[in-house]
Design an enzyme around this catalytic site. Structure first.
Site, mmCIF file in Angstrom:
data_model
loop_
_atom_site.group_PDB
_atom_site.id
_atom_site.type_symbol
_atom_site.label_atom_id
_atom_site.label_comp_id
_atom_site.label_asym_id
_atom_site.label_seq_id
_atom_site.Cartn_x
_atom_site.Cartn_y
_atom_site.Cartn_z
ATOM 1 N N LYS A 10 0.845 -1.164 -0.088
ATOM 2 C CA LYS A 10 0.135 -0.558 0.415
ATOM 3 C C LYS A 10 0.682 1.351 -0.091
ATOM 4 C CE LYS A 10 1.033 0.928 3.848
ATOM 5 N NZ LYS A 10 2.404 2.383 4.715
ATOM 6 N N SER A 141 9.763 -1.150 4.104
ATOM 7 C CA SER A 141 10.105 -0.002 3.230
ATOM 8 C C SER A 141 9.229 0.875 3.308
ATOM 9 C CB SER A 141 10.845 0.535 1.901
ATOM 10 O OG SER A 141 11.710 -0.746 2.038
ATOM 11 N N GLY A 142 8.543 1.007 4.203
ATOM 12 C CA GLY A 142 6.723 1.417 3.638
ATOM 13 C C GLY A 142 5.436 1.503 2.766
ATOM 14 N N LEU A 143 5.872 0.405 2.711
ATOM 15 C CA LEU A 143 4.902 0.165 1.602
ATOM 16 C C LEU A 143 3.873 -1.363 2.227
ATOM 17 C CD1 LEU A 143 6.786 -0.025 -2.076
ATOM 18 C CD2 LEU A 143 5.782 2.360 -0.389
ATOM 19 N N SER A 145 5.058 -3.833 3.547
ATOM 20 C CA SER A 145 5.395 -5.247 3.791
ATOM 21 C C SER A 145 4.567 -6.142 4.732
ATOM 22 C CB SER A 145 6.484 -5.368 3.062
ATOM 23 O OG SER A 145 7.322 -5.244 4.257
ATOM 24 N N SER A 146 4.694 -5.891 5.765
ATOM 25 C CA SER A 146 4.508 -6.210 7.218
ATOM 26 C C SER A 146 2.992 -6.747 6.553
ATOM 27 C CB SER A 146 4.793 -5.916 8.456
ATOM 28 O OG SER A 146 4.222 -4.568 8.826
ATOM 29 N N ASP A 203 -3.052 -0.217 8.148
ATOM 30 C CA ASP A 203 -2.626 -1.262 6.539
ATOM 31 C C ASP A 203 -2.856 -2.603 6.087
ATOM 32 O OD1 ASP A 203 1.137 -0.331 7.498
ATOM 33 O OD2 ASP A 203 -0.676 0.938 6.808
HETATM 34 N N1 ATP Z 1 7.772 -10.853 2.478
HETATM 35 C C1 ATP Z 1 8.317 -11.079 4.291
HETATM 36 N N2 ATP Z 1 9.085 -12.380 4.978
HETATM 37 C C2 ATP Z 1 9.203 -11.867 6.006
HETATM 38 N N3 ATP Z 1 8.869 -11.181 7.426
HETATM 39 C C3 ATP Z 1 8.540 -10.174 6.032
HETATM 40 C C4 ATP Z 1 7.592 -10.259 4.966
HETATM 41 N N4 ATP Z 1 7.357 -8.317 4.343
HETATM 42 C C5 ATP Z 1 7.267 -8.461 5.488
HETATM 43 N N5 ATP Z 1 7.936 -8.779 6.735
HETATM 44 C C6 ATP Z 1 8.110 -8.354 8.104
HETATM 45 O O1 ATP Z 1 7.959 -7.342 8.289
HETATM 46 C C7 ATP Z 1 9.064 -6.388 9.002
HETATM 47 C C8 ATP Z 1 8.499 -5.040 8.113
HETATM 48 O O2 ATP Z 1 7.331 -4.542 8.486
HETATM 49 P P1 ATP Z 1 7.682 -2.842 8.796
HETATM 50 O O3 ATP Z 1 6.257 -2.627 9.475
HETATM 51 O O4 ATP Z 1 8.710 -2.212 9.273
HETATM 52 O O5 ATP Z 1 7.635 -2.814 7.596
HETATM 53 P P2 ATP Z 1 7.251 -2.168 6.139
HETATM 54 O O6 ATP Z 1 5.534 -2.699 6.358
HETATM 55 O O7 ATP Z 1 7.503 -2.470 4.259
HETATM 56 O O8 ATP Z 1 6.607 -0.567 6.534
HETATM 57 P P3 ATP Z 1 4.902 0.752 7.021
HETATM 58 O O9 ATP Z 1 5.136 -0.674 7.782
HETATM 59 O O10 ATP Z 1 5.836 1.623 6.970
HETATM 60 O O11 ATP Z 1 4.061 -0.231 5.755
HETATM 61 C C9 ATP Z 1 9.834 -7.058 8.712
HETATM 62 O O12 ATP Z 1 11.421 -6.063 9.142
HETATM 63 C C10 ATP Z 1 9.634 -8.610 8.838
HETATM 64 O O13 ATP Z 1 10.073 -9.053 10.131
HETATM 65 C C1 MEV Z 2 3.027 4.467 10.526
HETATM 66 C C2 MEV Z 2 1.664 3.681 10.760
HETATM 67 O O1 MEV Z 2 0.378 4.908 10.358
HETATM 68 C C3 MEV Z 2 1.785 3.812 8.399
HETATM 69 C C4 MEV Z 2 2.310 2.777 8.388
HETATM 70 O O2 MEV Z 2 2.905 2.448 7.685
HETATM 71 C C5 MEV Z 2 1.528 2.853 11.609
HETATM 72 C C6 MEV Z 2 -0.209 2.468 11.485
HETATM 73 O O3 MEV Z 2 -1.196 3.178 10.909
HETATM 74 O O4 MEV Z 2 -0.003 1.289 12.090
HETATM 75 MG MG MG Z 3 4.634 -2.464 8.412
#
Ligand code: ATP
Ligand code: MEV
Ligand code: MG
Length: 383
Positions: A10, A141-143, A145-146, A203
């Protein structure tokens, strides 16, 4: 039996961080996905373990079902509805992950593996299984992924544990009914809590339902955008941790409650104004260019407030400066602190100029992604 699921990442157009504190936010699904293949082995194939394969990283984690049963036997029976992971339960899960000695340079994975173990054992207990995960998203990276990781996992596990109802089908990929999507979303939110600490839920919600959504305090409203949004996503490749960034904003609230809550109120208005702009049809009195200028102004205002929250970063500022040269507007997306930056690509911009912007950004070490905004959400495929 086996099932595949795919859940999108997202972008957050406005409202990140403020949404954790009760403000509105606008988010959109993008066409980069986390893919899960989930198999329950037949009796003849039974390898007696729960296996997680992270294909992009070349890592496989395996726990003998018997060991899981020994460690969790004191836990109640499988929850019939989504439950939060208790601190005692999380300690048990964390110990099972620590046993795997994840390499130091990949220790950031541990929260994801914990979320996997929690979701799997909560929905399927200890029975042997094979789960393979791949992702088109840059992790951390903010997209989102978690969130997409948790949504795709929860969907796959629920699809083989209960009869899920199908709402639509295209090219073999099935969209679940709203009630099943809501169940997936609730489980995914529990997984996000393990990784984010205090997620808002935006998210996992936009990853589950897709499209463009306004989200506030758990409430979802689909935004019917009257014209396509073209965004360039620039990955600063500066790693950061959403949980720490979210905690940092809360600490700043504790130090400056009045000013920070005023900022959150401003962001709430920005998101509501953006929703109105997105849903207003273009006309002779409201041209596409006027519409895009208003979106850019709201993005710029939100970026300024995110800097006040302390979640910008020099790498993000570099992207802002680089795109300003082309009279383009950018803002961080997601938790910030590095990660990804959005740049609105106006309808009238030419492909040549876009290529120049990308070349400029990549010449300073960033990675640019062209994404479709506002597409479909979670889908599953059987067999
Ligand atoms: N494909 C994947 N395989 C294993 N772990 C993953 C995977 N995708 C995400 N993760 C887990 O999610 C963590 C990243 O989550 P984080 O919320 O920090 O970043 P994000 O979701 O990419 O960014 P944001 O939450 O800002 O949108 C990784 O460190 C890992 O633990
Ligand atoms: C930083 C934040 O607002 C969005 C992260 O993608 C955290 C959240 O809403 O859970
Ligand atoms: Mg995340």
């Amino acid at each position: 039996m086996e099932v595949r699921s795919r859940a999108p990442g997202k972008i957050i157009l406005t409202g990140e961080h403020a949404v954790v504190h009760g403000s509105s936010a606008i988010a959109a699904a993008i066409d980069l996905y986390t893919h899960v293949l989930f198999r329950l082995p037949s009796l003849s194939e039974n390898h007696g373990s729960v296996e997680l394969e992270l294909k992009d990283l070349g890592l496989v984690f395996s726990w003998p079902s018997q060991r899981l049963e020994e460690r969790f036997h004191s836990m109640d029976t499988l929850p019939s509805t989504p439950q939060s992971c208790s601190s005692d339960h999380l300690k048990l899960i964390a110990s099972l992950v620590e046993e795997k000695n994840i390499p130091e340079d990949k220790i950031w994975l541990s929260s994801g593996v914990c979320a996997f173990l929690y979701l799997y054992t909560s929905i399927h207990g200890y029975k042997p299984a094979t789960v393979a995960v791949t992702s088109e998203l840059p992790l951390g990276s903010g997209l989102g992924s978690s969130a997409s990781f948790c949504v795709a996992l929860a969907a796959a596990f629920l699809a083989l544990s209960t009869r899920v109802s199908i709402n639509d089908e295209k090219d073999g990929w099935l969209t679940l009914t709203t009630s099943d999507l809501e169940l997936v979303n609730k489980w995914a939110f529990e997984g996000e809590k393990i990784m984010h600490g205090k997620p808002s839920g935006i998210d996992n919600t936009v990853s589950t339902f897709g499209r463009v959504v306004m989200f506030k305090s758990g409430e979802l409203n689909q935004i019917q955008s009257t014209a396509p949004l073209r965004m360039l996503v620039t990955n600063t490749k500066v790693g950061r941790n959403t949980k720490k960034l979210v905690a940092g904003v809360s600490e700043r609230v504790a130090r400056h409650p009045g000013s920070m809550n005023a900022i959150f109120t401003s962001v709430d208005f920005i998101s509501k104004e953006l929703a109105t702009v997105l849903e207003t049809p273009t006309s002779d009195d409201f041209s596409v260019t006027t519409r895009e200028k208003m979106i850019e102004e709201l993005m710029e205002m939100n970026q300024g407030l995110l800097q006040c929250m302390g979640v910008s970063h020099p790498s993000i500022e570099n992207v802002l400066r680089a795109t300003e040269k082309y009279k383009l507007t950018s803002k961080l997306t997601g938790a910030g602190g590095g990660g990804c930056v959005l740049t609105l690509l106006p309808t009238l911009i030419t492909g040549t100029v876009v290529d120049e912007v990308i070349a400029d950004l990549e010449s300073i070490g960033f990675q640019c992604l062209k994404v479709e905004v506002g597409g479909k959400g979670l889908e599953v495929c059987f067999g």
